[in-house]
Design a protein around this motif. Sequence first.
Motif, PDB file in Angstrom:
ATOM      1  N   ARG A  77     -15.003  28.850 -29.620  1.00  0.00           N
ATOM      2  CA  ARG A  77     -15.377  28.998 -28.213  1.00  0.00           C
ATOM      3  C   ARG A  77     -16.709  28.295 -27.931  1.00  0.00           C
ATOM      4  O   ARG A  77     -17.770  28.894 -28.063  1.00  0.00           O
ATOM      5  CB  ARG A  77     -15.469  30.488 -27.858  1.00  0.00           C
ATOM      6  CG  ARG A  77     -14.138  31.210 -28.039  1.00  0.00           C
ATOM      7  CD  ARG A  77     -14.231  32.648 -27.615  1.00  0.00           C
ATOM      8  NE  ARG A  77     -14.702  32.787 -26.249  1.00  0.00           N
ATOM      9  CZ  ARG A  77     -14.873  33.956 -25.637  1.00  0.00           C
ATOM     10  NH1 ARG A  77     -14.602  35.084 -26.284  1.00  0.00           N
ATOM     11  NH2 ARG A  77     -15.323  34.007 -24.405  1.00  0.00           N
ATOM     12  N   GLU A  83     -19.575  39.467 -21.694  1.00  0.00           N
ATOM     13  CA  GLU A  83     -18.411  39.798 -22.531  1.00  0.00           C
ATOM     14  C   GLU A  83     -18.842  40.262 -23.928  1.00  0.00           C
ATOM     15  O   GLU A  83     -19.768  39.696 -24.512  1.00  0.00           O
ATOM     16  CB  GLU A  83     -17.530  38.538 -22.662  1.00  0.00           C
ATOM     17  CG  GLU A  83     -16.253  38.758 -23.444  1.00  0.00           C
ATOM     18  CD  GLU A  83     -15.514  37.437 -23.725  1.00  0.00           C
ATOM     19  OE1 GLU A  83     -14.621  37.447 -24.571  1.00  0.00           O
ATOM     20  OE2 GLU A  83     -15.858  36.402 -23.106  1.00  0.00           O
ATOM     21  N   VAL A 135     -17.802  40.578 -27.872  1.00  0.00           N
ATOM     22  CA  VAL A 135     -16.883  40.076 -28.894  1.00  0.00           C
ATOM     23  C   VAL A 135     -17.152  40.907 -30.139  1.00  0.00           C
ATOM     24  O   VAL A 135     -18.251  40.842 -30.697  1.00  0.00           O
ATOM     25  CB  VAL A 135     -17.133  38.577 -29.192  1.00  0.00           C
ATOM     26  CG1 VAL A 135     -16.112  38.057 -30.195  1.00  0.00           C
ATOM     27  CG2 VAL A 135     -17.090  37.755 -27.915  1.00  0.00           C
ATOM     28  N   HIS A 174     -19.595  26.601 -25.415  1.00  0.00           N
ATOM     29  CA  HIS A 174     -20.193  27.080 -24.158  1.00  0.00           C
ATOM     30  C   HIS A 174     -20.107  28.606 -24.052  1.00  0.00           C
ATOM     31  O   HIS A 174     -19.794  29.152 -23.000  1.00  0.00           O
ATOM     32  CB  HIS A 174     -19.533  26.396 -22.944  1.00  0.00           C
ATOM     33  CG  HIS A 174     -19.540  24.909 -23.077  1.00  0.00           C
ATOM     34  ND1 HIS A 174     -20.711  24.170 -23.052  1.00  0.00           N
ATOM     35  CD2 HIS A 174     -18.543  24.024 -23.307  1.00  0.00           C
ATOM     36  CE1 HIS A 174     -20.417  22.894 -23.235  1.00  0.00           C
ATOM     37  NE2 HIS A 174     -19.113  22.780 -23.391  1.00  0.00           N
ATOM     38  N   SER A 175     -20.343  29.278 -25.149  1.00  0.00           N
ATOM     39  CA  SER A 175     -20.300  30.748 -25.203  1.00  0.00           C
ATOM     40  C   SER A 175     -21.535  31.228 -25.971  1.00  0.00           C
ATOM     41  O   SER A 175     -21.467  31.534 -27.163  1.00  0.00           O
ATOM     42  CB  SER A 175     -19.023  31.219 -25.924  1.00  0.00           C
ATOM     43  OG  SER A 175     -17.875  30.743 -25.270  1.00  0.00           O
ATOM     44  N   LEU A 219     -21.924  38.125 -25.109  1.00  0.00           N
ATOM     45  CA  LEU A 219     -22.123  36.752 -24.652  1.00  0.00           C
ATOM     46  C   LEU A 219     -22.935  36.741 -23.359  1.00  0.00           C
ATOM     47  O   LEU A 219     -23.078  37.777 -22.687  1.00  0.00           O
ATOM     48  CB  LEU A 219     -20.775  36.057 -24.426  1.00  0.00           C
ATOM     49  CG  LEU A 219     -19.838  36.014 -25.646  1.00  0.00           C
ATOM     50  CD1 LEU A 219     -18.605  35.169 -25.345  1.00  0.00           C
ATOM     51  CD2 LEU A 219     -20.560  35.469 -26.876  1.00  0.00           C
ATOM     52  N   VAL A 246     -18.414  31.396 -31.872  1.00  0.00           N
ATOM     53  CA  VAL A 246     -18.989  31.168 -30.539  1.00  0.00           C
ATOM     54  C   VAL A 246     -20.160  30.216 -30.660  1.00  0.00           C
ATOM     55  O   VAL A 246     -20.982  30.323 -31.569  1.00  0.00           O
ATOM     56  CB  VAL A 246     -19.435  32.490 -29.855  1.00  0.00           C
ATOM     57  CG1 VAL A 246     -18.230  33.292 -29.428  1.00  0.00           C
ATOM     58  CG2 VAL A 246     -20.338  33.314 -30.749  1.00  0.00           C
ATOM     59  N   THR A 272     -13.447  34.336 -35.108  1.00  0.00           N
ATOM     60  CA  THR A 272     -13.840  33.701 -33.846  1.00  0.00           C
ATOM     61  C   THR A 272     -15.212  33.070 -34.045  1.00  0.00           C
ATOM     62  O   THR A 272     -16.085  33.666 -34.675  1.00  0.00           O
ATOM     63  CB  THR A 272     -13.913  34.735 -32.699  1.00  0.00           C
ATOM     64  OG1 THR A 272     -12.594  35.231 -32.440  1.00  0.00           O
ATOM     65  CG2 THR A 272     -14.464  34.110 -31.419  1.00  0.00           C
TER      66      THR A 272
END
Length: 379
Positions: free
Chosen positions: A164, A189, A191, A166-167, A185, A32, A30
């Motif tokens: 992702r 959130e 991650v 805007h994270s 984040l 960010v 992922t």
Amino acid sequence: MTVDDLLVVGGGITGLSLAVHAARRGLRTTLVEAGTLGGVSTQRSGALVRTHYADPCSARLAQRGLQAFEAFDLRYGGPAGFVATGFVYVPEPGEPVAERVELLRELGIETRLLDQDAARRIDPALDLEGVAEVAYEPRSGFADPSRTCATLAAAARAAGAVLRPHSAVSELLTDRAGAVCGARLAGGERVEAASTALCAGAFSGGLAAPVGEELALRPTAVSLALLERRVDVHCCVIDAPGGIYFRPDPAGATLVGRRTWTDTPLDGPDVALPAVDDAFVDDARARLVARLPSATGARVISTRAGMLDMTPDGLPLVGPSAVPGLWLCCGWSGTGFKTGPAVGDALAGWLATGTPDPDLAGFAPAREMRVASAARSPH
Ligand SMILES: Cc1cc2nc3c(=O)[nH]c(=O)nc-3n(C[C@H](O)[C@H](O)[C@H](O)COP(=O)(O)OP(=O)(O)OC[C@H]3O[C@@H](n4cnc5c(N)ncnc54)[C@H](O)[C@@H]3O)c2cc1C
């Protein structure tokens, strides 16, 4: 909740490239990014792609970078806007350029030393009065940061990475043993990932410090200008005595930047960059005219400021940090566009197999740093 193999923080060329290569190696990945994909430094880059470096680690990585830009469509399924104009390095008087060219040739890099007459034949637009020899690379040139990043983002998604935008990461997470295990984040959130790679450019230091990793990184601001081009074409040039670099730009311009910078405090990725003033443009144009006389009186098309992540020795910080779970890929010191595709590949290989290719020992975050020489400076 699934725990990823890899969390990449930062969606500039470095982070996007790492995401592509990690996902292609089967790592659940992922990425960010605080803003839009494409980076901060990356979007403002001069985007020179050349291989003239004083240290073998940078030269090898730049060579892999050049090969990647030459075959971008094939490797990543889209364009990078790469144009092979040829590259000329004009050395300072007394700089050991012949030895360096020899070293680069031993590494398999296509470069040669040209005397003044030969250099004039290659690029008649340059004024090389008083310059005995230059280093020349026929295959080098420049690329388009936006197209490069758009292609890498599409390739990362196609390989299965989750991107992702805007994270923004507000903090790195640590487990009970103090190992980094992901990030929180801005919205709260979590991650989680087995490994977290900081590819956040000039903002990496602020994210690493709270988990005990003090990075030798200075955020700095630089400016560049696009001036009307009065000749059809010219090479990409680093003019060490003139203190500038320049290259043709597809918009009928010559892009010119100074090889100096000013330290800039950073609060976060939305930092306002300083405005480019007239004094910078006048100075850059005067230096350009001395090397490219056709630029005399050239009209300003546009200007922009950018952000660099400088280290004391001008070399990046790449590899595992002292904190378990946290990997670094930052500190590019104004020279990390050209190496972006190659370092993502090397670091993904390191994460997946335990060994980087090419060897990146020269960029070890824990190394002793000496002050940078002229040939290590940007771009
Ligand atoms: C004017 C200028 C000229 C240059 N010329 C050249 C050149 O000719 N050749 C060359 O090779 N290099 C050049 N460079 C350097 C090169 O552009 C950079 O080294 C390279 O783009 C760095 O890419 P990056 O992905 O590491 O960083 P960036 O592009 O800065 O990307 C980092 C990303 O991290 C994100 N981020 C930051 N904080 C957070 C957070 N908390 N959470 C989530 N995301 C976050 C940012 O929003 C940003 O998108 C130049 C740079 C400038 C500014």
